[in-house]
Motif scaffolding. Structure first.
Motif, PDB file in Angstrom:
ATOM      1  N   ALA A   1      44.868   8.470  19.322  1.00 58.78           N
ATOM      2  CA  ALA A   1      43.496   8.089  18.943  1.00 58.78           C
ATOM      3  C   ALA A   1      42.404   8.998  18.753  1.00 58.78           C
ATOM      4  CB  ALA A   1      43.106   7.117  20.395  1.00 58.78           C
ATOM      5  N   LEU A   2      42.798  10.283  19.411  1.00 63.06           N
ATOM      6  CA  LEU A   2      41.696  11.326  19.353  1.00 63.06           C
ATOM      7  C   LEU A   2      42.634  12.791  19.548  1.00 63.06           C
ATOM      8  CD1 LEU A   2      38.654  11.519  19.086  1.00 63.06           C
ATOM      9  CD2 LEU A   2      38.478  11.902  21.695  1.00 63.06           C
TER      10      LEU A   2
ATOM     11  N   MET B   1      38.742  15.419  16.579  1.00 66.61           N
ATOM     12  CA  MET B   1      39.210  14.990  15.398  1.00 66.61           C
ATOM     13  C   MET B   1      39.625  13.635  15.357  1.00 66.61           C
ATOM     14  SD  MET B   1      41.153  18.610  14.128  1.00 66.61           S
ATOM     15  CE  MET B   1      41.356  17.774  12.515  1.00 66.61           C
ATOM     16  N   SER B   2      39.164  12.586  14.572  1.00 67.61           N
ATOM     17  CA  SER B   2      39.753  11.358  14.610  1.00 67.61           C
ATOM     18  C   SER B   2      41.189  11.419  13.969  1.00 67.61           C
ATOM     19  CB  SER B   2      38.981  10.491  13.777  1.00 67.61           C
ATOM     20  OG  SER B   2      38.820  10.875  12.523  1.00 67.61           O
TER      21      SER B   2
ATOM     22  N   VAL C   1      50.904  22.365  18.798  1.00 61.94           N
ATOM     23  CA  VAL C   1      50.691  21.115  18.904  1.00 61.94           C
ATOM     24  C   VAL C   1      50.805  20.679  20.311  1.00 61.94           C
ATOM     25  CG1 VAL C   1      50.616  18.994  17.957  1.00 61.94           C
ATOM     26  CG2 VAL C   1      50.624  20.852  16.312  1.00 61.94           C
ATOM     27  N   ALA C   2      50.400  20.023  20.909  1.00 60.01           N
ATOM     28  CA  ALA C   2      50.517  19.280  22.092  1.00 60.01           C
ATOM     29  C   ALA C   2      50.527  17.760  22.055  1.00 60.01           C
ATOM     30  CB  ALA C   2      49.837  19.794  23.436  1.00 60.01           C
ATOM     31  N   ASP C   3      51.578  16.880  22.012  1.00 62.11           N
ATOM     32  CA  ASP C   3      51.799  15.802  21.734  1.00 62.11           C
ATOM     33  C   ASP C   3      51.430  14.766  23.050  1.00 62.11           C
ATOM     34  OD1 ASP C   3      52.531  13.679  19.950  1.00 62.11           O
ATOM     35  OD2 ASP C   3      54.461  13.291  21.195  1.00 62.11           O
ATOM     36  N   THR C   4      51.248  13.579  22.566  1.00 68.33           N
ATOM     37  CA  THR C   4      50.710  12.512  23.601  1.00 68.33           C
ATOM     38  C   THR C   4      52.085  12.547  24.570  1.00 68.33           C
ATOM     39  OG1 THR C   4      51.663  10.627  22.075  1.00 68.33           O
ATOM     40  CG2 THR C   4      49.159  11.478  22.213  1.00 68.33           C
TER      41      THR C   4
ATOM     42  N   ALA D   1      45.665  13.009  21.873  1.00 69.34           N
ATOM     43  CA  ALA D   1      45.519  11.951  23.106  1.00 69.34           C
ATOM     44  C   ALA D   1      45.797  10.662  22.577  1.00 69.34           C
ATOM     45  CB  ALA D   1      43.952  12.162  23.662  1.00 69.34           C
ATOM     46  N   SER D   2      46.416   9.887  23.486  1.00 68.27           N
ATOM     47  CA  SER D   2      46.595   8.276  23.307  1.00 68.27           C
ATOM     48  C   SER D   2      45.230   7.546  23.335  1.00 68.27           C
ATOM     49  CB  SER D   2      47.570   7.773  24.112  1.00 68.27           C
ATOM     50  OG  SER D   2      47.298   7.994  25.468  1.00 68.27           O
TER      51      SER D   2
END
Length: 472
Positions: free
Chosen positions: A192-193, A174-175, A328-331, A149-150
């Motif tokens: 961001a997250l 997760m940070s 993995v799902a990207d922003t 997430a952005s």
């Protein structure tokens, strides 16, 4: 159910062996996972009478059939017929999917459906065991999903994870620092997250599930027919609603099934019709008159499901992420996962509304990968700058243009048509739970295991969207 634009007739024994070999080679060349055993020709005539006719023989239709037979307790048994256009499933959404299962949704109903399906898949050989048949191997890979997430989407992700945990999903936040420590191959720029599914998430072989359901249903006495539903014969009754609106209630009592290489149709008398026709379910609904009334009325409300073409690309990258890599799902909306042990990966990205490709065929646009997918992959995983595309395919989403969520349960006016469609890309993973829900509605008159009332057809007329934040 997939419309191929052509029909396949009955073959002689020698011709059939050759056709099977040809289809196997084609499927093996374009699809991940183990080569499937092509299902037997079932193009015989359908029965003249059936309690239930299911239009569409993908996993959603087969799941409804399974739960109807599993839950019904009528003496003599319920007679169920599944009608499928293409018994090879060469263009069906089931086999052309990436086979993922994930609980990281924002709606409790979607989370519950995927948790139910995870349990079903984990115990697949208890549900679908057939005497003297070898056990099913779904080749489940439990590597989980990793959603990024952005800054602008971080708060929504936190809220989603809170709901997921309340529903029993094992998900953690997760940070960027934690992300780099666990997955050092990832570039966290713009992240961001992240949320990570720790249990009951990953991917499996959809062909195995399809074959297992078909095999089990055959043993349970379900009838299969290769053909196309071309007409419904209905009866109608006019009645006044509580709002003093005159409506027409319809009931389907005969289904016409057109067989291959024939101008004739086979009429099948029935009590209930299940519309599980996937990307073409709106056409089946229209045959029953759904959406044919005055605009703005319940009778004029169409089923808002249409075919949308989605590309899946397979690439090779020896320096890419290791065996622990999740999906993995990207922003950006791009996604990828590993495929097998040979440094191969598959992935893609849903196009923007203005980029939607023509669904008239399943040709692949390779420029879409070069321009819209690869740049995002290479930014997120620097090793992917050197990837080499190996192959690609396209498949159909049964895309719900209203709110991208499934349509489950009866139509309010065509009183004996039930829906199991419109899942916009997550129908495969939710099929076991949806099938049970539809069977419960038919047999008990209401949802029992999971309340899927937000997915009823009525919401289209009322304009009440069931919004899901996490649709890939």
């Amino acid at each position: 159910v997939a419309h191929t634009g052509r029909t396949v007739g009955r073959l002689g024994e020698g011709d059939w062996d050759g056709k099977v070999s040809e289809i196997k080679k084609k499927i093996k060349s374009i699809l991940p996972g183990t080569p499937c055993d092509v299902l037997p020709d079932t193009s015989h005539l359908p029965p003249e009478h059936s309690d239930v006719v299911i239009v569409g023989g993908g996993v959603l239709g087969l799941s409804v059939a399974y739960w109807l037979k599993q839950l019904e307790n009528r003496r003599g048994g319920m007679r169920v017929l599944v009608v499928e256009r293409d018994h090879t499933y060469s263009q069906a959404s089931t086999g052309l999917s990436v086979g993922g299962i994930c609980q990281q949704f924002s709606l409790p109903e979607n989370i519950q459906l995927s948790l139910f399906s995870a349990s079903f898949l984990r115990n697949i050989n208890e549900y679908l065991a057939v005497t003297n048949a070898p056990p099913l191997d779904l080749q489940f890979n439990p590597s989980g999903y990793l959603l990024l997430a952005s800054e602008k989407d971080a708060a929504a992700m936190e809220s989603n994870v809170k709901v997921q945990k309340q529903e029993g999903a094992k998900v953690c936040l997760m940070s960027p620092d934690q992300l780099r420590n666990k997955f050092p191959w990832i570039n966290t720029e713009g992240v961001a997250l992240a949320s990570y599914g720790m249990e009951n998430e990953g991917w499996f072989d959809p062909w195995c599930l399809l074959h297992g359901l078909r095999q089990k249903l055959t043993s349970m006495g379900v009838f299969f027919c290769q053909g196309e539903v071309t007409r419904f014969v209905t009866s109608s009754q006019r009645m006044m609603t509580t709002d003093d609106e005159m409506v027409t209630l319809k009931s389907i009592h005969e289904v016409h099934v057109k067989m291959d290489h024939s101008l004739e149709y086979q009429p099948v008398e029935c009590a209930i019709v299940i519309n599980a026709a996937g990307a073409w379910s709106a056409q089946i609904a229209a045959l029953a008159g759904i959406g044919k009334g005055p605009p703005g009325t319940l009778q004029g409300t169409k089923l808002p499901v249409e075919p949308r073409k989605r590309y899946v690309y397979v690439w090779h990258c020896p320096q890419g992420p290791g065996l622990e890599t999740p999906l993995v799902a990207d922003t950006s909306g791009a996604y990828f996962r590993r495929e097998g042990l040979g440094s191969n990966y598959l992935g893609g990205r849903s196009p923007a509304e203005e980029e939607e490709p023509d669904p008239a065929n399943l040709e692949v646009d390779h420029d879409f990968f070069q321009e819209k997918v690869w740049p995002h992959l290479a930014l997120r995983v620097p090793a992917f700058e050197t990837l080499k595309v190996q192959t690609a395919w396209a498949g159909y989403y049964d895309y719900n243009t209203f709110d991208q969520n499934g349509v489950v349960g009866p139509h309010p006016l065509v009183v004996n048509m039930y829906f199991a469609t419109g899942f916009s890309g997550h129908g495969l993973q939710q099929a076991p739970g949806v099938g049970r829900a539809v069977a419960e509605m038919i047999l008990e008159g209401s949802f029992q295991t999971i309340d899927l009332s937000p997915f009823l057809f009525n919401r289209f007329y009322l304009g009440e969207k069931t919004h899901e934040n996490n649709i890939m």
